[in-house]
Design a protein around this motif. Structure first.
Motif, PDB file in Angstrom:
ATOM      1  N   CYS A  55     -23.904 -31.109  -0.773  1.00  0.00           N
ATOM      2  CA  CYS A  55     -25.118 -32.033  -0.629  1.00  0.00           C
ATOM      3  C   CYS A  55     -25.416 -32.066   0.685  1.00  0.00           C
ATOM      4  O   CYS A  55     -24.762 -31.472   1.649  1.00  0.00           O
ATOM      5  CB  CYS A  55     -24.573 -33.322  -1.032  1.00  0.00           C
ATOM      6  SG  CYS A  55     -23.598 -34.355  -0.083  1.00  0.00           S
ATOM      7  N   CYS A  66     -27.873 -37.593   5.202  1.00  0.00           N
ATOM      8  CA  CYS A  66     -27.926 -38.824   4.033  1.00  0.00           C
ATOM      9  C   CYS A  66     -27.335 -40.067   4.747  1.00  0.00           C
ATOM     10  O   CYS A  66     -26.158 -39.965   5.281  1.00  0.00           O
ATOM     11  CB  CYS A  66     -27.167 -38.399   2.872  1.00  0.00           C
ATOM     12  SG  CYS A  66     -26.938 -39.590   1.568  1.00  0.00           S
ATOM     13  N   ALA A 101     -23.795 -40.625   3.407  1.00  0.00           N
ATOM     14  CA  ALA A 101     -22.747 -39.688   3.792  1.00  0.00           C
ATOM     15  C   ALA A 101     -21.641 -40.430   4.553  1.00  0.00           C
ATOM     16  O   ALA A 101     -21.863 -40.934   5.574  1.00  0.00           O
ATOM     17  CB  ALA A 101     -23.371 -38.470   4.145  1.00  0.00           C
ATOM     18  N   SER A 152     -18.736 -32.596  -1.122  1.00  0.00           N
ATOM     19  CA  SER A 152     -19.568 -34.058  -1.535  1.00  0.00           C
ATOM     20  C   SER A 152     -19.533 -34.900  -0.305  1.00  0.00           C
ATOM     21  O   SER A 152     -18.224 -35.588  -0.015  1.00  0.00           O
ATOM     22  CB  SER A 152     -19.448 -34.464  -2.882  1.00  0.00           C
ATOM     23  OG  SER A 152     -20.320 -35.662  -2.972  1.00  0.00           O
ATOM     24  N   GLY A 153     -20.640 -35.602   0.191  1.00  0.00           N
ATOM     25  CA  GLY A 153     -20.622 -36.394   1.141  1.00  0.00           C
ATOM     26  C   GLY A 153     -20.292 -37.771   0.800  1.00  0.00           C
ATOM     27  O   GLY A 153     -19.747 -38.799   1.587  1.00  0.00           O
ATOM     28  N   CYS A 154     -20.295 -37.959  -0.527  1.00  0.00           N
ATOM     29  CA  CYS A 154     -19.606 -39.439  -1.051  1.00  0.00           C
ATOM     30  C   CYS A 154     -19.548 -39.039  -2.452  1.00  0.00           C
ATOM     31  O   CYS A 154     -19.666 -38.070  -3.087  1.00  0.00           O
ATOM     32  CB  CYS A 154     -20.770 -40.517  -0.640  1.00  0.00           C
ATOM     33  SG  CYS A 154     -22.127 -40.523  -1.957  1.00  0.00           S
ATOM     34  N   LYS A 188     -21.139 -39.977  -5.150  1.00  0.00           N
ATOM     35  CA  LYS A 188     -22.006 -39.804  -5.850  1.00  0.00           C
ATOM     36  C   LYS A 188     -22.237 -38.457  -6.555  1.00  0.00           C
ATOM     37  O   LYS A 188     -22.925 -38.223  -7.534  1.00  0.00           O
ATOM     38  CB  LYS A 188     -23.416 -40.141  -5.147  1.00  0.00           C
ATOM     39  CG  LYS A 188     -24.714 -40.432  -6.036  1.00  0.00           C
ATOM     40  CD  LYS A 188     -25.690 -41.255  -5.424  1.00  0.00           C
ATOM     41  CE  LYS A 188     -27.027 -41.311  -5.862  1.00  0.00           C
ATOM     42  NZ  LYS A 188     -27.916 -41.759  -5.044  1.00  0.00           N
ATOM     43  N   GLY A 189     -21.934 -37.612  -5.518  1.00  0.00           N
ATOM     44  CA  GLY A 189     -21.925 -36.052  -6.134  1.00  0.00           C
ATOM     45  C   GLY A 189     -23.280 -35.466  -6.270  1.00  0.00           C
ATOM     46  O   GLY A 189     -23.481 -34.635  -7.396  1.00  0.00           O
ATOM     47  N   CYS A 190     -24.310 -35.654  -5.629  1.00  0.00           N
ATOM     48  CA  CYS A 190     -25.767 -35.345  -5.959  1.00  0.00           C
ATOM     49  C   CYS A 190     -25.760 -33.673  -5.972  1.00  0.00           C
ATOM     50  O   CYS A 190     -26.629 -33.362  -6.801  1.00  0.00           O
ATOM     51  CB  CYS A 190     -26.292 -35.584  -4.571  1.00  0.00           C
ATOM     52  SG  CYS A 190     -26.873 -37.521  -4.325  1.00  0.00           S
TER      53      CYS A 190
END
Ligand code: SF4
Length: 387
Positions: A298, A304, A307, A331-333, A335-337
């Motif tokens: 992401c 973001c 993140a 992934s930065g968090c 949420k896994g966008c």
């Protein structure tokens, strides 16, 4: 599990008229009619992105184009520029309703093309239709469906007998024709709302069907299951150009548009309409064996605000070192966008340059290892695969 904060869920997607603030400025999403830019439109978008934003363009998982880093004071000028290019709806309501994903391999005048046009017009006019922010339609009427893995609430596709209108999550649908499909799709959208699919304005068709809500009369014809895995390179409709992390700089975007109209796909690839000769562009990937295609990541930090770490450089570095045909999501968090579905390997940031490793799961699943340092991962990529 890590003690990282829960990511924020917005429940709506940015548009051009209703942008979303991000860590690097406004995100402005353009919903190109039929998912297609003429060369003039694409080159105009590239210029506007350099003038009002940071010159980076993202392809979303619903085949929309996102301009990043737009300065708030430049938004009005940007919208005016997009209006001149014919890329903005009359109002934010129409923009939100006209959430139509079009299978990119259509030909002028075929069923996908005609239905997508009719449906877009009908949705623009349907001011009485109040749908949840992410509710969307897929028009996928080629010989076999290619969008089954892509999120959509109402699908118009093909089975062995003809065209089928289907509520997402249902195994069966309603037979339609190119002339009746758009009207029937709107009726199904009204049915979704009227039968309680969106209490408090939120909800998705798949969950509504999964709750056992009886389908409307006539939705009894079997859908056609079909796996489709796009690969970059030539297709009968043109060349598919993959983008590193679904992102391209404005200069490369304009360069590709110099060859042909560009169609947007939900696979982080652009289709260069009708092109059959090879194209060179450093911002695009045409080789299916390119290691960058084995990683997703992401935006991460600093783009973001949610993140917990940067993501993309680590993913690029690890791409070269992944064993066998392993695939990695960074992934930065939680949420896994970039990859909401499970992936063979996922690194989820829990702090700056610190990641949990999840195997065969999503970014929010239970980790197999915790507190892996980005520098250690680069030095010893076996940490990803060995216990
Ligand atoms: S997954 Fe990435 S882009 Fe999505 S909210 Fe988290 S850090 Fe941001």
């Amino acid at each position: 599990m890590s003690a990282a904060p829960d990511p924020k869920v917005y429940g709506w997607c940015p548009g051009a008229l209703r942008p979303m603030m991000s860590g690097d400025g406004l995100v402005v999403r353009i919903r190109a009619p039929l998912g297609r830019f003429s060369p003039e439109q694409a080159q105009g978008v590239a210029r506007l992105s350099q003038q009002f934003g940071n010159g980076l363009l993202d392809l979303s998982a619903r085949a929309n184009l996102q301009m990043r880093g737009i300065r708030e004071e430049g938004h009005a000028g940007l919208i005016e520029g997009l209006r001149v290019l014919g890329l903005v709806d009359d109002d934010a309501g129409a923009e939100a309703r006209r959430n139509v994903l079009v299978a990119p391999f259509w030909s002028e005048g075929d069923e996908t093309h005609r239905i997508a046009e009719a449906l877009s017009l009908a949705l623009t006019a349907a001011t009485d239709l109040k749908l949840p922010g992410k509710f969307g339609f897929a028009v996928d009427c080629g010989t076999v469906p290619v969008l089954l893995d892509i999120a959509a609430d109402i699908r118009i596709e093909r089975n062995s007998d003809g065209l089928l209108l289907r509520a997402d999550g249902a195994d069966t649908g309603l037979p339609v024709t190119a002339e009746t499909a758009a009207k029937a799709a709107l009726e199904l959208a009204h049915w979704f709302v009227d039968t309680g699919g969106a209490p408090e304005g939120r909800g998705r068709m798949k969950a509504h069907v999964a709750r056992g809500t009886p389908l409307p009369a006539g939705h009894d014809r079997r859908a056609l299951p079909h796996d489709y895995a796009p690969i970059p390179g030539p297709t009968p409709s043109g060349i598919l150009a993959a983008l590193e992390f679904g992102q391209i700089d404005a200069e490369s975007f304009a360069l590709l548009a110099g060859h042909a109209p560009l169609r947007l796909t939900p696979w982080r690839m652009l289709l260069l309409e009708g092109v059959s000769t090879s194209v060179t562009c450093t911002g695009a990937i045409f080789d299916a064996a390119d290691p960058r295609l084995r990683v997703t990541a992401c935006t991460g930090a600093p783009g973001c605000p949610q993140a917990l770490s940067s993501t993309r450089q680590l993913a690029l570095d690890l791409a070269q070192m992944l064993p066998g045909d392993a695939k990695l999501h960074v992934s930065g968090c939680a949420k896994g966008c970039a990859h909401p579905a499970p992936a063979p390997l996922t690194l989820t940031a829990t702090a700056r340059d610190t990641f949990d490793l999840i195997r065969n799961g999503t970014a929010a699943d239970r980790p197999a290892k915790t507190d892996l340092n980005a520098f250690a991962l680069r030095r010893t990529p076996d940490l990803l695969t060995q216990d």
